[in-house]
Write a protein that holds these residues in place. Structure first.
Motif, short mmCIF file in Angstrom:
data_model
loop_
_atom_site.label_atom_id
_atom_site.label_comp_id
_atom_site.label_asym_id
_atom_site.label_seq_id
_atom_site.Cartn_x
_atom_site.Cartn_y
_atom_site.Cartn_z
N GLU A 154 68.34 72.33 61.70
CA GLU A 154 68.29 72.90 60.35
C GLU A 154 67.06 72.38 59.60
N GLY A 155 66.75 71.09 59.79
CA GLY A 155 65.55 70.55 59.17
C GLY A 155 64.29 71.18 59.71
N GLY A 156 64.26 71.42 61.02
CA GLY A 156 63.11 72.08 61.62
C GLY A 156 62.92 73.49 61.09
N VAL A 157 64.01 74.21 60.93
CA VAL A 157 63.95 75.56 60.35
C VAL A 157 63.44 75.50 58.92
N GLN A 158 63.93 74.52 58.16
CA GLN A 158 63.49 74.36 56.77
C GLN A 158 61.98 74.12 56.69
N MET A 159 61.47 73.26 57.55
CA MET A 159 60.04 72.96 57.56
C MET A 159 59.22 74.17 57.98
N ALA A 160 59.70 74.89 59.01
CA ALA A 160 58.98 76.07 59.49
C ALA A 160 58.95 77.17 58.44
N GLU A 161 60.05 77.34 57.74
CA GLU A 161 60.06 78.34 56.67
C GLU A 161 59.11 77.95 55.55
N GLY A 162 59.02 76.66 55.25
CA GLY A 162 58.08 76.20 54.24
C GLY A 162 56.64 76.49 54.63
N LEU A 163 56.30 76.22 55.88
CA LEU A 163 54.93 76.48 56.36
C LEU A 163 54.62 77.96 56.31
N ARG A 164 55.59 78.78 56.70
CA ARG A 164 55.36 80.23 56.74
C ARG A 164 55.00 80.79 55.37
N GLN A 165 55.49 80.15 54.32
CA GLN A 165 55.18 80.59 52.96
C GLN A 165 53.81 80.11 52.49
N LEU A 166 53.26 79.11 53.17
CA LEU A 166 52.03 78.48 52.69
C LEU A 166 50.79 78.83 53.49
N SER A 167 50.96 79.34 54.70
CA SER A 167 49.82 79.54 55.59
C SER A 167 49.67 80.99 56.02
N THR A 168 48.43 81.37 56.28
CA THR A 168 48.14 82.68 56.86
C THR A 168 47.45 82.52 58.20
N ARG A 169 47.39 81.29 58.69
CA ARG A 169 46.73 81.03 59.97
C ARG A 169 47.66 81.48 61.10
N SER A 170 47.23 82.43 61.89
CA SER A 170 48.12 83.16 62.79
C SER A 170 48.83 82.27 63.80
N GLU A 171 48.10 81.33 64.44
CA GLU A 171 48.74 80.54 65.48
C GLU A 171 49.80 79.60 64.91
N VAL A 172 49.56 79.10 63.70
CA VAL A 172 50.52 78.18 63.07
C VAL A 172 51.74 78.94 62.57
N VAL A 173 51.50 80.06 61.90
CA VAL A 173 52.60 80.89 61.41
C VAL A 173 53.43 81.41 62.59
N GLY A 174 52.76 81.80 63.66
CA GLY A 174 53.47 82.28 64.84
C GLY A 174 54.36 81.21 65.44
#
Length: 209
Positions: A154-174
């Motif tokens: 759940e923490g990993g999902v929370q962190m990944a969702e946070g990054l997805r809102q902040l970045s447009t860099r394709s490999e990181v968002v992917g």
């Protein structure tokens, strides 16, 4: 003469800020969300791998052993990618910034992230909990592993969702999306495995949808 000087100073300030965020040639800088996410998620994954090894070495039921094997392989490989990105970007693996600081200053309050307690990233097990897992045996160990790993995911999902809102860099968002999809699926699997053992997950740290 004062106005041109002020304009030049403003341009220099913006340039310095851009360097910190994006570094040279458009790569993420040391304080960017991408760099912070890579560092924090690498550490987050390292604990998951450690917990998976702990339960696997106890000779658990086949379905728990298979789950642990998948977590070890998936998260070890992803951790290698995070560290590889940092090297590619010319950034160090370590930082003096506190966990989740990459969410601060970007329209988010890191202190308000669910599960961020005692300086740990969301979902991370405490030293005491890791000791309990190492000492537990049999079904008690299986239940504790599943409970801790569900919260960890759940923490990993929370962190990944946070990054997805902040970045447009394709490999990181992917990669963030892969983490969300993969760990959400494993949360459901582990919840079912807990139910078969007459147990329930720990209180969720995810925000209600």
């Amino acid at each position: 003469m004062r106005k041109p000087v002020l304009i030049i100073c403003g341009v220099l300030v913006l340039a310095a800020a851009a360097f910190l965020l994006f570094g040279r040639s458009g790569t993420p800088g040391d304080t960017s969300p991408e760099a912070g996410f890579a560092r924090d998620m690498a550490a987050h994954h390292a604990q998951a791998v450690d917990m998976a090894f702990t339960i696997r070495d106890k000779g658990p039921a086949k379905e728990i052993s298979s789950l642990a094997f998948d977590i070890i392989n998936t998260q070890a490989n992803q951790r290698g990618m995070f560290l590889g990105w940092l090297q590619q970007w010319g950034l160090g693996q370590a930082t003096d910034q506190r966990p989740m600081a990459w969410m601060s200053g970007h329209g988010h309050n890191a202190a308000a992230v669910p599960g961020l307690q005692g300086g740990l990233m969301p979902g991370m097990a405490s030293t005491q909990e890791l000791t309990q897992l190492k000492q537990a045996q049999g079904q008690q160990a299986e239940v504790l592993f599943l409970q801790l790993m569900i919260r960890h995911h759940e923490g990993g999902v929370q962190m990944a969702e946070g990054l997805r809102q902040l970045s447009t860099r394709s490999e990181v968002v992917g990669m963030a999306q892969k983490i969300i999809d993969g760990q959400t699926g494993e949360i459901k699997l582990m919840t079912d495995l807990l139910g078969k053992r007459g147990a329930q997950p720990l209180p969720s740290i995810l925000k209600p949808q």
